[in-house]
Design a protein around this motif. Structure first.
Motif, PDB file in Angstrom:
ATOM      1  N   ARG A  57      11.706  18.184 -11.384  1.00 24.87           N
ATOM      2  CA  ARG A  57      12.403  19.351 -11.928  1.00 24.87           C
ATOM      3  C   ARG A  57      13.677  19.646 -11.144  1.00 24.87           C
ATOM      4  NH1 ARG A  57      12.069  20.335 -16.851  1.00 24.87           N
ATOM      5  NH2 ARG A  57      12.149  18.079 -16.605  1.00 24.87           N
ATOM      6  N   PHE A  58      13.650  19.436  -9.824  1.00 25.28           N
ATOM      7  CA  PHE A  58      14.855  19.605  -9.017  1.00 25.28           C
ATOM      8  C   PHE A  58      15.930  18.638  -9.494  1.00 25.28           C
ATOM      9  CE2 PHE A  58      17.803  19.030  -5.618  1.00 25.28           C
ATOM     10  CZ  PHE A  58      17.803  20.188  -4.867  1.00 25.28           C
ATOM     11  N   SER A  59      15.551  17.400  -9.732  1.00 22.63           N
ATOM     12  CA  SER A  59      16.536  16.393 -10.140  1.00 22.63           C
ATOM     13  C   SER A  59      17.137  16.718 -11.507  1.00 22.63           C
ATOM     14  CB  SER A  59      15.892  15.002 -10.160  1.00 22.63           C
ATOM     15  OG  SER A  59      14.978  14.870 -11.229  1.00 22.63           O
ATOM     16  N   TYR A  60      16.293  17.157 -12.438  1.00 20.35           N
ATOM     17  CA  TYR A  60      16.785  17.421 -13.787  1.00 20.35           C
ATOM     18  C   TYR A  60      17.682  18.655 -13.832  1.00 20.35           C
ATOM     19  CZ  TYR A  60      16.825  18.857 -18.663  1.00 20.35           C
ATOM     20  OH  TYR A  60      17.229  19.265 -19.909  1.00 20.35           O
ATOM     21  N   VAL A 123      16.772   5.077 -12.817  1.00 15.39           N
ATOM     22  CA  VAL A 123      17.930   4.230 -13.162  1.00 15.39           C
ATOM     23  C   VAL A 123      19.019   5.072 -13.825  1.00 15.39           C
ATOM     24  CG1 VAL A 123      18.710   2.316 -14.613  1.00 15.39           C
ATOM     25  CG2 VAL A 123      16.581   2.113 -13.324  1.00 15.39           C
ATOM     26  N   GLY A 124      18.599   5.984 -14.711  1.00 12.54           N
ATOM     27  CA  GLY A 124      19.568   6.861 -15.360  1.00 12.54           C
ATOM     28  C   GLY A 124      20.312   7.732 -14.365  1.00 12.54           C
ATOM     29  N   HIS A 125      19.594   8.299 -13.397  1.00 12.56           N
ATOM     30  CA  HIS A 125      20.241   9.124 -12.371  1.00 12.56           C
ATOM     31  C   HIS A 125      21.221   8.293 -11.537  1.00 12.56           C
ATOM     32  CE1 HIS A 125      18.902  13.250 -12.360  1.00 12.56           C
ATOM     33  NE2 HIS A 125      17.650  12.900 -12.561  1.00 12.56           N
ATOM     34  N   LEU A 126      20.822   7.089 -11.183  1.00 15.36           N
ATOM     35  CA  LEU A 126      21.700   6.251 -10.364  1.00 15.36           C
ATOM     36  C   LEU A 126      22.964   5.873 -11.127  1.00 15.36           C
ATOM     37  CD1 LEU A 126      19.046   3.913  -8.672  1.00 15.36           C
ATOM     38  CD2 LEU A 126      20.241   5.868  -7.666  1.00 15.36           C
ATOM     39  N   ILE A 127      22.812   5.520 -12.392  1.00 13.63           N
ATOM     40  CA  ILE A 127      23.990   5.193 -13.212  1.00 13.63           C
ATOM     41  C   ILE A 127      24.892   6.412 -13.351  1.00 13.63           C
ATOM     42  CG2 ILE A 127      24.746   4.542 -15.541  1.00 13.63           C
ATOM     43  CD1 ILE A 127      22.265   2.792 -15.744  1.00 13.63           C
ATOM     44  N   LYS A 128      24.286   7.576 -13.550  1.00 18.16           N
ATOM     45  CA  LYS A 128      25.070   8.809 -13.678  1.00 18.16           C
ATOM     46  C   LYS A 128      25.823   9.095 -12.392  1.00 18.16           C
ATOM     47  CE  LYS A 128      26.105  12.548 -16.018  1.00 18.16           C
ATOM     48  NZ  LYS A 128      27.299  12.733 -15.168  1.00 18.16           N
ATOM     49  N   SER A 129      25.214   8.876 -11.250  1.00 16.85           N
ATOM     50  CA  SER A 129      25.872   9.125  -9.966  1.00 16.85           C
ATOM     51  C   SER A 129      27.023   8.147  -9.740  1.00 16.85           C
ATOM     52  CB  SER A 129      24.861   9.005  -8.823  1.00 16.85           C
ATOM     53  OG  SER A 129      23.797   9.922  -8.995  1.00 16.85           O
ATOM     54  N   VAL A 130      26.795   6.883 -10.053  1.00 17.57           N
ATOM     55  CA  VAL A 130      27.858   5.878  -9.902  1.00 17.57           C
ATOM     56  C   VAL A 130      29.019   6.195 -10.838  1.00 17.57           C
ATOM     57  CG1 VAL A 130      28.417   3.442 -10.231  1.00 17.57           C
ATOM     58  CG2 VAL A 130      26.294   4.084  -9.098  1.00 17.57           C
ATOM     59  N   GLY A 131      28.712   6.652 -12.035  1.00 18.86           N
ATOM     60  CA  GLY A 131      29.769   6.992 -12.989  1.00 18.86           C
ATOM     61  C   GLY A 131      30.625   8.159 -12.553  1.00 18.86           C
ATOM     62  N   ALA A 132      30.171   8.940 -11.558  1.00 14.15           N
ATOM     63  CA  ALA A 132      30.936  10.090 -11.070  1.00 14.15           C
ATOM     64  C   ALA A 132      31.823   9.739  -9.884  1.00 14.15           C
ATOM     65  CB  ALA A 132      29.982  11.222 -10.683  1.00 14.15           C
ATOM     66  N   ILE A 133      31.888   8.472  -9.495  1.00 14.05           N
ATOM     67  CA  ILE A 133      32.776   8.047  -8.401  1.00 14.05           C
ATOM     68  C   ILE A 133      34.172   7.839  -8.976  1.00 14.05           C
ATOM     69  CG2 ILE A 133      33.222   6.280  -6.670  1.00 14.05           C
ATOM     70  CD1 ILE A 133      30.215   5.746  -6.581  1.00 14.05           C
ATOM     71  N   PRO A 134      35.166   8.625  -8.561  1.00 15.98           N
ATOM     72  CA  PRO A 134      36.489   8.572  -9.199  1.00 15.98           C
ATOM     73  C   PRO A 134      37.182   7.211  -9.103  1.00 15.98           C
ATOM     74  CG  PRO A 134      36.269  10.526  -7.816  1.00 15.98           C
ATOM     75  CD  PRO A 134      35.089   9.664  -7.530  1.00 15.98           C
ATOM     76  N   SER A 135      36.966   6.513  -7.994  1.00 20.29           N
ATOM     77  CA  SER A 135      37.683   5.246  -7.785  1.00 20.29           C
ATOM     78  C   SER A 135      37.085   4.072  -8.554  1.00 20.29           C
ATOM     79  CB  SER A 135      37.693   4.911  -6.290  1.00 20.29           C
ATOM     80  OG  SER A 135      36.365   4.812  -5.784  1.00 20.29           O
ATOM     81  N   VAL A 223      22.139  13.636  -5.026  1.00 21.27           N
ATOM     82  CA  VAL A 223      20.991  14.321  -4.415  1.00 21.27           C
ATOM     83  C   VAL A 223      19.828  14.451  -5.406  1.00 21.27           C
ATOM     84  CG1 VAL A 223      20.185  16.506  -3.442  1.00 21.27           C
ATOM     85  CG2 VAL A 223      22.334  15.512  -2.658  1.00 21.27           C
ATOM     86  N   PRO A 224      20.067  14.897  -6.651  1.00 21.39           N
ATOM     87  CA  PRO A 224      18.973  14.857  -7.628  1.00 21.39           C
ATOM     88  C   PRO A 224      18.414  13.459  -7.846  1.00 21.39           C
ATOM     89  CG  PRO A 224      20.707  16.289  -8.413  1.00 21.39           C
ATOM     90  CD  PRO A 224      21.244  15.603  -7.198  1.00 21.39           C
ATOM     91  N   ALA A 225      19.298  12.445  -7.795  1.00 28.12           N
ATOM     92  CA  ALA A 225      18.814  11.073  -7.936  1.00 28.12           C
ATOM     93  C   ALA A 225      17.884  10.705  -6.791  1.00 28.12           C
ATOM     94  CB  ALA A 225      19.995  10.096  -7.989  1.00 28.12           C
ATOM     95  N   ALA A 226      18.242  11.131  -5.572  1.00 30.74           N
ATOM     96  CA  ALA A 226      17.393  10.841  -4.415  1.00 30.74           C
ATOM     97  C   ALA A 226      16.048  11.550  -4.529  1.00 30.74           C
ATOM     98  CB  ALA A 226      18.108  11.274  -3.128  1.00 30.74           C
ATOM     99  N   LEU A 227      16.055  12.774  -5.048  1.00 35.71           N
ATOM    100  CA  LEU A 227      14.790  13.499  -5.241  1.00 35.71           C
ATOM    101  C   LEU A 227      13.919  12.814  -6.284  1.00 35.71           C
ATOM    102  CD1 LEU A 227      13.736  16.232  -3.973  1.00 35.71           C
ATOM    103  CD2 LEU A 227      16.095  15.629  -3.429  1.00 35.71           C
ATOM    104  N   MET A 228      14.541  12.233  -7.302  1.00 33.99           N
ATOM    105  CA  MET A 228      13.762  11.532  -8.311  1.00 33.99           C
ATOM    106  C   MET A 228      13.202  10.224  -7.756  1.00 33.99           C
ATOM    107  SD  MET A 228      12.566  12.041 -11.197  1.00 33.99           S
ATOM    108  CE  MET A 228      11.255  10.963 -11.762  1.00 33.99           C
ATOM    109  N   VAL A 229      13.938   9.561  -6.885  1.00 33.92           N
ATOM    110  CA  VAL A 229      13.406   8.375  -6.205  1.00 33.92           C
ATOM    111  C   VAL A 229      12.185   8.761  -5.372  1.00 33.92           C
ATOM    112  CG1 VAL A 229      13.876   6.625  -4.466  1.00 33.92           C
ATOM    113  CG2 VAL A 229      15.603   7.137  -6.196  1.00 33.92           C
ATOM    114  N   LEU A 230      12.291   9.906  -4.676  1.00 30.17           N
ATOM    115  CA  LEU A 230      11.148  10.403  -3.899  1.00 30.17           C
ATOM    116  C   LEU A 230       9.959  10.720  -4.804  1.00 30.17           C
ATOM    117  CD1 LEU A 230       9.940  11.403  -1.212  1.00 30.17           C
ATOM    118  CD2 LEU A 230      11.024  13.623  -1.645  1.00 30.17           C
ATOM    119  N   ALA A 231      10.248  11.317  -5.953  1.00 31.08           N
ATOM    120  CA  ALA A 231       9.166  11.633  -6.888  1.00 31.08           C
ATOM    121  C   ALA A 231       8.482  10.363  -7.369  1.00 31.08           C
ATOM    122  CB  ALA A 231       9.723  12.403  -8.084  1.00 31.08           C
ATOM    123  N   LEU A 232       9.254   9.321  -7.643  1.00 25.02           N
ATOM    124  CA  LEU A 232       8.664   8.057  -8.088  1.00 25.02           C
ATOM    125  C   LEU A 232       7.830   7.435  -6.976  1.00 25.02           C
ATOM    126  CD1 LEU A 232       8.382   5.815 -10.197  1.00 25.02           C
ATOM    127  CD2 LEU A 232      10.519   4.833  -9.324  1.00 25.02           C
TER     128      LEU A 232
END
Length: 234
Positions: A57-60, A123-135, A223-232
């Protein structure tokens, strides 16, 4: 063969055991008792389920708290488009529980459905996080990665929704109704706690921490992605 003979032949299929005899070893498997939490009637597994739900729930909600701002300031979309995509994502999150329920009831069972769709979720969280890197690439790349990530997140969060609480209830033995009831109270407390804390923490990470010379959406989603990794991992 008359009717009496047929009944007699059926009776020979059963073996009668007196009170003093031991049952045949192969016919009556011994049920394994689940490990208990601190000597109570609570199965040890429910501690992991509660922590898992808090992290999920924290991640979402942490990701969703800054999603509209991400569309407005990072993609430079107008308010109408940002609002439309945000609500389309939210609607998809509430449709995918149907898919998760079908998978659990007709195919994989609750446990495997939770595991497999949690992997999709991560995987969705990780892709979303990578997509937010401006460079990383141009805006088209960012939009594609973000939309793919959001679709996988919607599939994951909705898919496990009908399974987790039911799976937690299944951990209790039939006679432990009071403990089961208290578990559901703690379970829903963890949902609300994770949602509340993430709604405050994630915007702070976005606004107060700078990375790549601007608001750090990569960290706010990471950070939400990391929490979801912990949840898994739980």
């Amino acid at each position: 063969m008359n009717a009496f003979q047929r009944n007699e032949s059926k009776e020979t299929l059963f073996t009668f055991i007196s009170a003093g005899d031991d049952p045949p070893k192969g016919d009556f498997p011994v049920q394994k008792k689940c490990p208990k939490l601190c000597g109570s009637n609570y199965p040890l597994s429910i501690a992991f389920i509660v922590v898992n739900e808090f992290c999920e729930r924290f991640s979402y909600y942490g990701m969703r708290a800054v999603l509209t701002l991400y569309f407005l300031s990072f993609f430079h979309w107008d308010e109408n488009l940002s609002t439309a995509v945000y609500h389309a994502f939210s609607a998809l999150c509430y449709f995918t529980p149907v898919i998760g329920a079908i998978m659990a009831d007709s195919w994989l069972g609750k446990y495997k459905t939770i595991i497999y769709l949690s992997i999709v979720y991560v995987v969705g969280h990780l892709i979303k996080s990578v997509g937010a890197i401006p460079s990383l690439g141009n805006q088209v790349v960012h939009v594609i990665l973000s939309m793919v990530g959001l679709f996988l997140i919607a599939l994951g969060t909705g898919g496990i929704k009908p399974c987790v609480s039911a799976f937690g209830g299944d951990q209790f033995e039939e006679e432990h109704t009071s403990e089961r009831s208290k578990f559901f109270s703690i379970f829903y407390l963890s949902i609300n706690a994770g949602s509340l804390i993430s709604t405050f923490v994630t915007p702070v990470l976005r606004g107060d921490v700078k990375c790549f010379g601007e608001d750090c959406y990569a960290l706010a989603f990471g950070v939400p992605a990391a929490l979801m990794v912990l949840a898994l991992g739980e």
